[in-house]
Scaffold this motif. Structure first.
Motif, short mmCIF file in Angstrom:
data_model
loop_
_atom_site.label_atom_id
_atom_site.label_comp_id
_atom_site.label_asym_id
_atom_site.label_seq_id
_atom_site.Cartn_x
_atom_site.Cartn_y
_atom_site.Cartn_z
N ASN A 48 -5.92 22.30 12.54
CA ASN A 48 -6.82 23.46 12.38
C ASN A 48 -7.52 23.49 11.03
N CYS A 49 -7.34 22.44 10.24
CA CYS A 49 -7.96 22.35 8.90
C CYS A 49 -7.57 23.52 8.01
N SER A 50 -6.35 23.97 8.13
CA SER A 50 -5.87 25.08 7.31
C SER A 50 -5.56 24.64 5.88
N TYR A 51 -5.40 23.33 5.69
CA TYR A 51 -5.14 22.81 4.36
C TYR A 51 -6.43 22.22 3.81
N GLU A 52 -6.68 22.47 2.52
CA GLU A 52 -7.85 21.87 1.88
C GLU A 52 -7.68 20.35 1.78
N SER A 53 -6.44 19.94 1.57
CA SER A 53 -6.12 18.51 1.55
C SER A 53 -4.75 18.33 2.19
N VAL A 54 -4.51 17.12 2.67
CA VAL A 54 -3.25 16.81 3.34
C VAL A 54 -2.55 15.74 2.52
N LYS A 55 -1.27 15.95 2.24
CA LYS A 55 -0.52 14.97 1.47
C LYS A 55 -0.37 13.68 2.27
N LEU A 56 -0.50 12.58 1.56
CA LEU A 56 -0.37 11.27 2.18
C LEU A 56 1.00 11.11 2.83
N ARG A 57 2.02 11.69 2.24
CA ARG A 57 3.38 11.62 2.81
C ARG A 57 3.41 12.22 4.21
N ILE A 58 2.71 13.33 4.41
CA ILE A 58 2.66 13.98 5.73
C ILE A 58 1.95 13.07 6.73
N ILE A 59 0.83 12.49 6.30
CA ILE A 59 0.11 11.58 7.19
C ILE A 59 1.00 10.39 7.54
N HIS A 60 1.71 9.86 6.55
CA HIS A 60 2.62 8.73 6.79
C HIS A 60 3.70 9.08 7.80
N GLU A 61 4.30 10.25 7.66
CA GLU A 61 5.35 10.67 8.59
C GLU A 61 4.78 10.85 10.01
N MET A 62 3.58 11.39 10.11
CA MET A 62 2.96 11.54 11.44
C MET A 62 2.65 10.17 12.03
N CYS A 63 2.22 9.24 11.18
CA CYS A 63 1.96 7.88 11.65
C CYS A 63 3.22 7.24 12.22
N GLN A 64 4.34 7.46 11.56
CA GLN A 64 5.60 6.92 12.07
C GLN A 64 5.89 7.49 13.45
N GLY A 65 5.65 8.77 13.65
CA GLY A 65 5.85 9.39 14.95
C GLY A 65 4.88 8.87 16.00
N LEU A 66 3.69 8.49 15.56
CA LEU A 66 2.68 7.94 16.48
C LEU A 66 2.90 6.45 16.73
N GLY A 67 3.76 5.83 15.93
CA GLY A 67 4.02 4.40 16.07
C GLY A 67 2.90 3.54 15.52
N ILE A 68 2.23 4.02 14.46
CA ILE A 68 1.14 3.27 13.84
C ILE A 68 1.35 3.22 12.33
N THR A 69 0.55 2.40 11.67
CA THR A 69 0.60 2.31 10.22
C THR A 69 -0.46 3.23 9.61
#
Length: 79
Positions: free
Chosen positions: A41-62
């Motif tokens: 929902n774009c509620s964050y002005e920026s997203v931490k790379l750590r969060i993106i990395h953790e979501m990538c792990q859940g998605l099975g991608i790098t």
């Protein structure tokens, strides 16, 4: 487009491609459902790379796979 909007669109694309819900991503990644919803929902002005990395792990991608999208080309993003 702002960077947080590009991240939101890319995450939405990836969830759709995998027929995954936000809840399923939460279960696989450990990222709280509220955080996933806030990213989408774009509620964050920026997203931490750590969060993106953790979501990538859940998605099975790098991280490279995540950012391998025209959405992140410089001419699409606002300075």
């Amino acid at each position: 487009m702002q960077l947080n909007e590009a991240v939101s669109k890319r995450l939405t694309e990836l969830l759709s491609e995998r027929n995954m819900t936000q809840y399923q991503l939460f279960m696989k990644s450990g990222v709280p459902k509220s955080t996933i919803g806030n990213v989408i929902n774009c509620s964050y002005e920026s997203v931490k790379l750590r969060i993106i990395h953790e979501m990538c792990q859940g998605l099975g991608i790098t991280l490279c796979d995540f950012f391998q999208s025209p959405l992140f080309d410089d001419y699409h993003l606002d300075p």
